[in-house]
Design a protein around this motif. Structure first.
Motif, short mmCIF file in Angstrom:
data_model
loop_
_atom_site.label_atom_id
_atom_site.label_comp_id
_atom_site.label_asym_id
_atom_site.label_seq_id
_atom_site.Cartn_x
_atom_site.Cartn_y
_atom_site.Cartn_z
N HIS A 46 19.50 109.99 45.91
CA HIS A 46 18.05 110.10 45.78
C HIS A 46 17.65 111.51 46.21
CE1 HIS A 46 13.76 109.47 46.73
NE2 HIS A 46 13.81 108.49 45.87
N PRO A 47 16.63 112.10 45.59
CA PRO A 47 16.30 113.50 45.93
C PRO A 47 15.74 113.71 47.32
CG PRO A 47 14.71 112.59 44.36
CD PRO A 47 15.85 111.61 44.44
N SER A 48 15.20 112.67 47.97
CA SER A 48 14.56 112.91 49.26
C SER A 48 15.00 111.96 50.37
CB SER A 48 13.03 112.84 49.12
OG SER A 48 12.62 111.57 48.67
N HIS A 49 15.95 111.07 50.09
CA HIS A 49 16.44 110.13 51.09
C HIS A 49 17.96 110.11 51.09
CE1 HIS A 49 12.61 107.97 51.97
NE2 HIS A 49 12.31 108.33 50.73
N GLN A 50 18.54 109.80 52.24
CA GLN A 50 19.98 109.57 52.30
C GLN A 50 20.34 108.30 51.52
OE1 GLN A 50 21.92 111.12 56.36
NE2 GLN A 50 20.72 109.27 56.63
N SER A 51 21.52 108.32 50.95
CA SER A 51 22.11 107.09 50.41
C SER A 51 22.75 106.31 51.55
CB SER A 51 23.16 107.44 49.35
OG SER A 51 24.28 108.07 49.98
N ILE A 52 23.20 105.10 51.23
CA ILE A 52 23.93 104.31 52.23
C ILE A 52 25.16 105.09 52.70
CG2 ILE A 52 25.24 102.20 52.62
CD1 ILE A 52 22.38 101.48 52.34
N ASP A 53 25.90 105.66 51.77
CA ASP A 53 27.10 106.42 52.15
C ASP A 53 26.76 107.64 53.00
OD1 ASP A 53 28.77 104.64 50.91
OD2 ASP A 53 29.03 105.83 49.09
N ASP A 54 25.65 108.32 52.66
CA ASP A 54 25.22 109.47 53.46
C ASP A 54 24.95 109.05 54.90
OD1 ASP A 54 25.26 111.19 51.26
OD2 ASP A 54 23.13 110.89 50.81
N ALA A 55 24.26 107.92 55.05
CA ALA A 55 23.91 107.45 56.39
C ALA A 55 25.16 107.09 57.20
CB ALA A 55 22.97 106.25 56.29
N ILE A 56 26.11 106.44 56.54
CA ILE A 56 27.36 106.08 57.22
C ILE A 56 28.11 107.34 57.67
CG2 ILE A 56 29.64 105.06 56.88
CD1 ILE A 56 28.26 103.02 54.99
N THR A 57 28.21 108.31 56.76
CA THR A 57 28.91 109.55 57.08
C THR A 57 28.24 110.27 58.24
OG1 THR A 57 29.69 109.81 54.81
CG2 THR A 57 29.62 111.80 56.18
N PHE A 58 26.91 110.31 58.22
CA PHE A 58 26.16 110.98 59.29
C PHE A 58 26.42 110.31 60.63
CE2 PHE A 58 21.92 111.55 61.47
CZ PHE A 58 22.11 112.89 61.79
N ALA A 59 26.36 108.99 60.67
CA ALA A 59 26.60 108.25 61.92
C ALA A 59 28.02 108.49 62.42
CB ALA A 59 26.34 106.77 61.70
N GLN A 60 28.98 108.49 61.51
CA GLN A 60 30.37 108.69 61.91
C GLN A 60 30.61 110.12 62.40
OE1 GLN A 60 32.35 107.38 58.31
NE2 GLN A 60 32.64 105.30 59.13
N GLN A 61 29.97 111.09 61.79
CA GLN A 61 30.11 112.47 62.24
C GLN A 61 29.56 112.66 63.64
OE1 GLN A 61 28.16 114.61 59.06
NE2 GLN A 61 30.07 114.93 57.93
N LEU A 62 28.48 111.94 63.96
CA LEU A 62 27.91 112.03 65.31
C LEU A 62 28.73 111.26 66.33
CD1 LEU A 62 24.07 111.68 64.64
CD2 LEU A 62 25.31 113.76 65.29
#
Length: 255
Positions: free
Chosen positions: A200-216
């Protein structure tokens, strides 16, 4: 800390009007998603994050007690449309509403009567104090609760997330400037947006959110601001890695 998920849905809510997909017709109450908002209770203080158009409905089942602060992530209607419904809380005194200047200016244009000076208010309007905040400048709620606003990007729109102790709340994010990551170091728990599987152009996808949480490296993360373009809750939950959960309306999280 105790967090109540008041709404876990995107701007249209779920079910979406007129839709007959598997999620919108699901009988699982976890697939009924009001617009995104949460209530954080920490060290005796109650902090509302965003005030959605569904605020009245969301709060009917919650103990009627003072709100010590209302934190606004950005000015989009699905995050501020319930501010007028704060009026019952005026019985406890003025409610402090925190927003960035750009957001605060928009709120003053849309609902100026909510923020008029005390000597000019007419009976029945909510008694709200509009307090300007800035990223990285801590907000003190009471004597010992500190909230740190953090810059995130909603496509090209600068908005804010919040850190309280070892918890972070981020919604409507598409990207985060690398310079902001230091403000999230040491986070153990996070609520974060994951709209759907397709980009989506302005929101994270489910995969984006998972990756972000795992990176943190967070211990647990709960996804919010979800549309109906995912699987029903029970099926989608099975696909998530350990420590990642789909939030649902009415869920109470404690840690």
């Amino acid at each position: 800390m105790r967090i109540t998920i008041l709404g876990s849905g995107t701007s249209c809510g779920v079910p979406q009007i007129g839709c007959t997909c598997a999620v919108c017709t699901s009988q699982d109450p976890r697939d009924k998603r009001l617009r995104c908002s949460s209530l954080v209770e920490v060290r005796g203080k109650r902090i509302l994050i965003d005030c959605s158009p569904d605020f009245r409905q969301q709060m009917l089942g919650i103990d009627f007690k003072p709100l010590d602060a209302v934190l606004i992530t950005h000015e989009h209607y699905d995050h501020v449309g319930g501010l007028d419904d704060l009026r019952p809380y005026s019985v406890f005194g003025d409610v402090n509403v925190y927003a960035e200047k750009f957001c605060a200016d928009h709120l003053m244009e849309r609902i100026p009567y909510c923020f008029t000076p005390k000597d000019k208010r007419y009976p029945g309007v909510p008694t709200l104090n509009l307090m300007e905040m800035e990223p990285h400048v801590p907000i003190k709620v009471g004597e010992d609760v500190e909230v740190i606003p953090i810059r995130v990007m909603h496509a090209k729109l600068p908005i804010v997330g919040f850190r309280i102790d070892n918890f972070a709340y981020i919604t409507d994010m598409k990207t985060i400037p690398p310079t902001e990551l230091s403000y999230l170091q040491g986070i153990d728990y996070m609520i974060v947006n994951g709209l759907r599987h397709k980009e989506h152009p302005s929101h994270q996808s489910i995969d984006d959110a998972i990756t972000f949480a795992q990176q943190l490296g967070v211990k647990e993360a709960w996804l919010v601001h979800m549309s109906h373009h995912i699987q029903p809750h029970a099926e989608e939950e099975k696909t998530l890695p350990p420590g990642i959960h789909l939030a649902y309306d009415g869920e109470v999280i404690t840690f």
